[in-house]
Design an enzyme around this catalytic site. Structure first.
Site, PDB file in Angstrom:
ATOM      1  N   HIS A 386      39.878 -62.600 -95.861  1.00  0.00           N
ATOM      2  CA  HIS A 386      40.163 -61.386 -95.090  1.00  0.00           C
ATOM      3  C   HIS A 386      41.632 -61.020 -95.068  1.00  0.00           C
ATOM      4  CE1 HIS A 386      36.242 -60.457 -93.237  1.00  0.00           C
ATOM      5  NE2 HIS A 386      36.029 -61.758 -93.217  1.00  0.00           N
ATOM      6  N   LYS A 616      43.621 -50.252 -82.961  1.00  0.00           N
ATOM      7  CA  LYS A 616      43.435 -51.504 -83.701  1.00  0.00           C
ATOM      8  C   LYS A 616      44.445 -52.509 -83.182  1.00  0.00           C
ATOM      9  CE  LYS A 616      43.944 -49.183 -87.445  1.00  0.00           C
ATOM     10  NZ  LYS A 616      43.206 -49.374 -88.681  1.00  0.00           N
ATOM     11  N   ARG A 617      44.281 -53.747 -83.591  1.00  0.00           N
ATOM     12  CA  ARG A 617      45.220 -54.793 -83.192  1.00  0.00           C
ATOM     13  C   ARG A 617      46.650 -54.344 -83.480  1.00  0.00           C
ATOM     14  NH1 ARG A 617      46.743 -59.353 -86.483  1.00  0.00           N
ATOM     15  NH2 ARG A 617      45.122 -58.704 -87.955  1.00  0.00           N
ATOM     16  N   LYS A 622      50.179 -53.011 -89.587  1.00  0.00           N
ATOM     17  CA  LYS A 622      49.302 -51.875 -89.304  1.00  0.00           C
ATOM     18  C   LYS A 622      50.105 -50.617 -88.960  1.00  0.00           C
ATOM     19  CE  LYS A 622      45.414 -54.779 -87.872  1.00  0.00           C
ATOM     20  NZ  LYS A 622      44.415 -54.356 -88.865  1.00  0.00           N
ATOM     21  N   THR A 727      37.613 -51.818 -90.777  1.00  0.00           N
ATOM     22  CA  THR A 727      36.269 -51.300 -90.519  1.00  0.00           C
ATOM     23  C   THR A 727      36.307 -50.138 -89.540  1.00  0.00           C
ATOM     24  OG1 THR A 727      35.973 -53.036 -88.865  1.00  0.00           O
ATOM     25  CG2 THR A 727      35.005 -53.411 -91.033  1.00  0.00           C
ATOM     26  N   LYS A 731      34.050 -46.424 -89.043  1.00  0.00           N
ATOM     27  CA  LYS A 731      33.442 -45.903 -87.817  1.00  0.00           C
ATOM     28  C   LYS A 731      33.924 -44.482 -87.551  1.00  0.00           C
ATOM     29  CE  LYS A 731      33.701 -50.635 -86.260  1.00  0.00           C
ATOM     30  NZ  LYS A 731      34.588 -51.589 -85.589  1.00  0.00           N
TER      31      LYS A 731
END
Length: 887
Positions: A386, A616-617, A622, A727, A731
């Site tokens: 991952h 998100k985290r 990110k 992911t 969504k």
């Protein structure tokens, strides 16, 4: 979305005569009349009443919505148990090959929502509760999100379980039952800082789990190895807690088995306790309490590392022991045929110890030879990677592994030794330097020096009487400073029968960069399994307003499993009637989101603004930092405009959500910057409703189910080549949200599906990342002046702090934590240009809505049913085992 009554809750004797059975009725438009006429809602009402009186802990004088939730949960659970027990019995009878999914995280979300949705009983429970004076929405909101995960890893695992059950596949999930989760997040209103509190999700009990104290296994730590057998120094018990995972449109209901650590009564030192030596007597109790207290405890100290590694071993040991016990329970005895009945999937490197634990049990407890045990193991376990960032691949101090798990260290060392020998034999014709380089990249034990080698080096040094020159001293110092570690990903690659990435671009990077030497050695092991999300929870149940529109225009609700049906929407994407209904559904979700934001943050956001979401985290890669710097630039530009110019701006509500790990200071500084920017922007009378910045605390599945359906633009802006898949982007796409993003992870495939015109692309590509870092290291990078202006604007203190530590990460020429490692400055200009294209597109609401419809229409590829079908056929080798209807 309308409900159907394909099954009713199994009633108590009082209500049994009133139930109409409709098992097996297909869910389609023609069935609606039958559903409306059935008395399923009345049966549910009587069943809930019975449980309200008999099955809850409520006092007779107190019965509010929380108590009604408990009654409803017990009612639904009753119906689930028939399916659950039938599934277990059917799997036992048929004895198929089964897969077992090991993951440190599961983010299930509210079980009630999913259970009644998958059972086809949403309408019945809604009607029943309304007649009792409650609403289903209020009752559902009582349920606390299980604190069993944090981010995409856990949500993916949960989607996979839903798909496994829906596809009738014989498989189970295994994890740990964390008492306090990761943490509960809040925001200090004065400073904007993230605050962490213990997650209280278990304080009111969990009606969806079943404790199985009869299913428990010893978990050992420390001690020593005597004659090839482990004599442990400490022991706890892993006790099973099971939760049912119902499939959709099927009787199959699989298990998520979570392990809780408990002390053994025989290990409690009563004499020490009575002698007031509580530390000694409570040692096993304290160890058990720590093991399942918190997800991802801080590992900045040796004690923290030991606890985290102990958690991982407990998951692996308990699960492997249970898997083998269930294999025996079904009458299997031939160990060589274990791979024909069992497949174990390691979700990332956290469950790596499943491989050496399986080896230990086969050899030490079942008496198999090394060769036989290794042959079985390498046909049984598989590994999902991952991450593409080398620094994120788990490594544990070798001496810690040796101390905590002495027998496993012996096994791992032998695996490593035999692997090194095999590489030398296979590459015998290659130059020695190339062989050593390959071994250095692939071996499990990095920087390991055996006791014999240490003794030899010591003897060599002692024999030298002359002084070493400076270079020798420097080399010795560098060698001494290189710690010996166990590389878990390398152990996975060597022991695993398959190695898969989770997006097309990610799998290529895994083969070409991260594990290239392994790919050259074992090309047949490498596969791609692009992630997916369940369309049940993330569209059908989370967004009933849009689901109703989809069902109407597709012509049926078969899209809930067969997401290829969604493509029919594309044929009418420009139809004015569809667009009007689509926009109305989106507006309804925006109103729900607006109300939630007001309730939680006291910020009133305008519903007619673009809802721009990044949830998100919180992590530097990110790039929430890029997002907030872009917002600051927008704010700065607006401040310089005349009122007439401002009137032409596209109004935006910029929403953030996500948790920063408690010990990750840069991520926590990003949270603080976001909140401080919001406190200034949201109260600026010149800006008014043109720009709002909101950080919604304590991001979880239920919050995602509120934010994602309301979103119109979603940001997936990680540095190219750093996000394995993602992911949440899937969504958002399913819910008709447009994406601004880089060519990273699953963004690449999403863009291919929706078309270039419906995706706002920016930033450099993966092959350009390392040259960009080199350019920075050589001092040749010249940042865009807008980037420099924004950094200096923040530094001026306008947002209450100069944020020197955070901005410092964007400066300098190189180094992790410096030199803008994640290339925020490099991509800033391209990001601003993409945002201009977003504004221009949003002004054309007809075109924007058409793109939104197309986004949903071509989201079918990212159905987790497709992903799991590929795992089942191409890695696990399992086939559906459908539970028959009761006669």
């Amino acid at each position: 979305m309308r409900s159907t009554a394909r099954a009713t809750v199994t009633p108590t004797p009082r209500a049994r005569a009133r139930v109409v059975r409709t098992n097996g009725v297909k869910k389609n438009a023609a069935n609606a009349a039958t559903v409306a006429k059935s008395d399923g809602a009345e049966a549910v009402k009587e069943n809930v009443r019975w449980h309200a009186a008999k099955s809850t802990s409520a006092l007779p004088i107190e019965f509010g919505t929380p108590e009604m939730y408990q009654a409803v949960a017990q009612s639904v659970r009753e119906g689930l148990f028939d399916r659950w027990n039938d599934t277990y019995a059917h799997f036992h009878k048929e004895n198929p090959k089964q897969a077992y999914y090991l993951s440190m995280e599961y983010l299930q979300g509210r079980a009630l929502t999913n259970a009644i949705g998958n059972m086809g009983l949403t309408g019945e429970y809604s009607d029943a509760l309304r007649s009792l004076g409650y609403t289903l929405e209020d009752v559902m909101s009582v349920e606390r999100n299980a604190g069993l995960g944090n981010g995409g890893l856990g949500r993916l695992a949960s989607c996979f379980l839903d798909s496994i059950a829906t596809l009738d596949l014989p498989a189970w999930g295994y994890g740990l039952r964390y008492k306090y989760g990761l943490f509960k997040q809040a925001v200090d209103k004065k400073t904007g800082e993230q605050l962490e509190f213990a997650d209280d999700w278990l304080e009111v009990g969990n009606p969806w789990e079943v404790a199985r104290p009869q299913t428990a296994y010893p978990i050992n730590f420390y001690g020593k190895v005597v004659d090839g057998k482990w004599v442990p120094g400490q022991q706890v018990r892993a006790v099973a807690y099971d939760s049912p995972i119902p499939g959709y449109d099927t009787r199959n209901c699989i298990s998520l088995r979570m392990w809780d650590a408990q002390p053994s009564a025989v290990d409690f030192d009563l004499a020490s306790f009575n002698a007031s030596d509580y530390e000694t007597s409570m040692g096993p109790t304290n160890l058990a309490a720590m093991l399942c207290a918190v997800l991802y405890p801080g590992d900045g100290t040796r004690e923290g590392k030991a606890l985290r590694l102990s958690q991982q071993y407990m998951l692996c040991s308990a699960s492997v022991q249970d898997i083998l016990a269930r294999w025996k329970e079904r009458g299997n005895t031939d160990w060589t045929k274990l791979p024909e009945k069992v497949a174990i999937q390691m979700n990332d490197t956290h469950p790596t110890l499943a491989a050496p634990e399986l080896m230990r049990i086969l050899m030490d407890e079942e008496g198999l030879s090394w060769d036989d045990a290794w042959a079985i193991t390498t046909k049984t376990v598989a590994y999902t990677n991952h991450t593409v960032m080398p620094e994120a691949l788990e490594k544990w101090p070798l001496d810690l592994v040796q101390e905590l798990l002495p027998r496993h260290f012996e096994i791992i060392k032998r695996i490593d030794d035999e692997f090194v020998a095999s590489v030398k034999a296979k590459y015998a014709s290659k130059p020695a330097a190339e062989i050593e380089r390959a071994i250095g990249a692939m071996r499990i034990l990095e920087n390991y020096v055996s006791p014999e080698e240490k003794a030899a080096k010591k003897a060599t040094k002692a024999s030298k009487k002359d002084k070493k020159d400076k270079k020798d001293k420097k080399d010795d110092k560098e060698e001494a400073e290189a710690p010996a570690v166990v590389r878990m990903a390398n152990l996975c690659c060597i022991s695993g029968m398959a190695i898969n990435g989770v997006a097309a671009i990610h799998s290529e990077i895994v083969k070409d960069v991260v594990f290239n030497d392994f790919y050259q050695l074992f090309p047949e092991k490498f596969q791609n399994k692009t992630n997916g999300v369940t369309p049940r929870r993330w569209l059908a149940w989370a967004n009933p307003q849009l689901s109703e529109v989809i069902t109407k225009w597709v012509g049926n609700d078969e899209w809930i499993t067969n997401t290829d049906e969604l493509r029919k929407l594309a044929d009418n994407a420009s139809d004015s009637k569809l667009q009007a209904e689509w926009k109305a559904a989106k507006l309804a979700r925006k109103q729900i989101c607006k109300d939630y934001i007001k309730k939680v943050t006291d910020i009133d956001v305008p519903i007619d603004s673009m809802f721009d979401v990044q949830v998100k985290r919180i992590h530097e890669y990110k790039r929430q930092l890029l997002n907030i710097l872009g917002i600051i630039y927008r704010y700065k530009q607006m401040k310089a405009m005349t009122p007439e110019e401002r009137a032409k701006c596209v109004p935006r509500v910029c929403i953030f959500g996500g948790k920063a790990y408690a010990t990750y200071m840069q991520a926590k500084r990003i949270v603080r910057l976001i909140n401080n920017v919001g406190s200034i922007v949201n109260n600026d009378p010149e800006i008014g409703d043109l720009l709002k910045v909101v950080f919604v605390p304590d991001y979880n599945v239920s919050l995602a189910e509120t934010l994602i359906p309301a979103s119109e633009l979603s940001q997936h802006i990680s540095t190219a080549g750093t996000e394995a898949s993602g992911t949440s982007n899937m969504k958002f796409q399913m819910n008709g949200c447009l994406i601004i993003g880089t060519l990273d992870g699953a963004n690449v495939e999403i863009r291919e599906c929706v078309g270039e015109d419906n995706f706002f692309l920016f930033g450099i590509t993966d092959p350009e990342v390392e040259p960009a870092r080199k350019e920075r290291a050589e001092g040749k990078f010249v940042p865009d002046k807008r980037f420099t202006e924004v950094v200096e604007y923040v530094r001026s203190g306008v947002f209450g702090d100069k944020f020197e530590e955070l901005l410092g990460s964007l400066e300098g020429n190189e180094g992790f934590g410096r030199g803008d490692y994640f290339l925020v400055g490099k991509d800033f200009a391209s990001y601003l240009e993409a945002q201009e294209r977003v504004d221009e597109a949003y002004r054309n609401q007809q075109g924007w809505t058409e793109s939104s419809i197309i986004s949903t229409a071509y989201s079918g590829k990212f159905n987790s049913d497709r992903t799991i079908d590929q795992y089942a056929k191409e890695i696990w080798g399992i086939t559906p085992c459908t539970v028959p209807e009761r006669k």
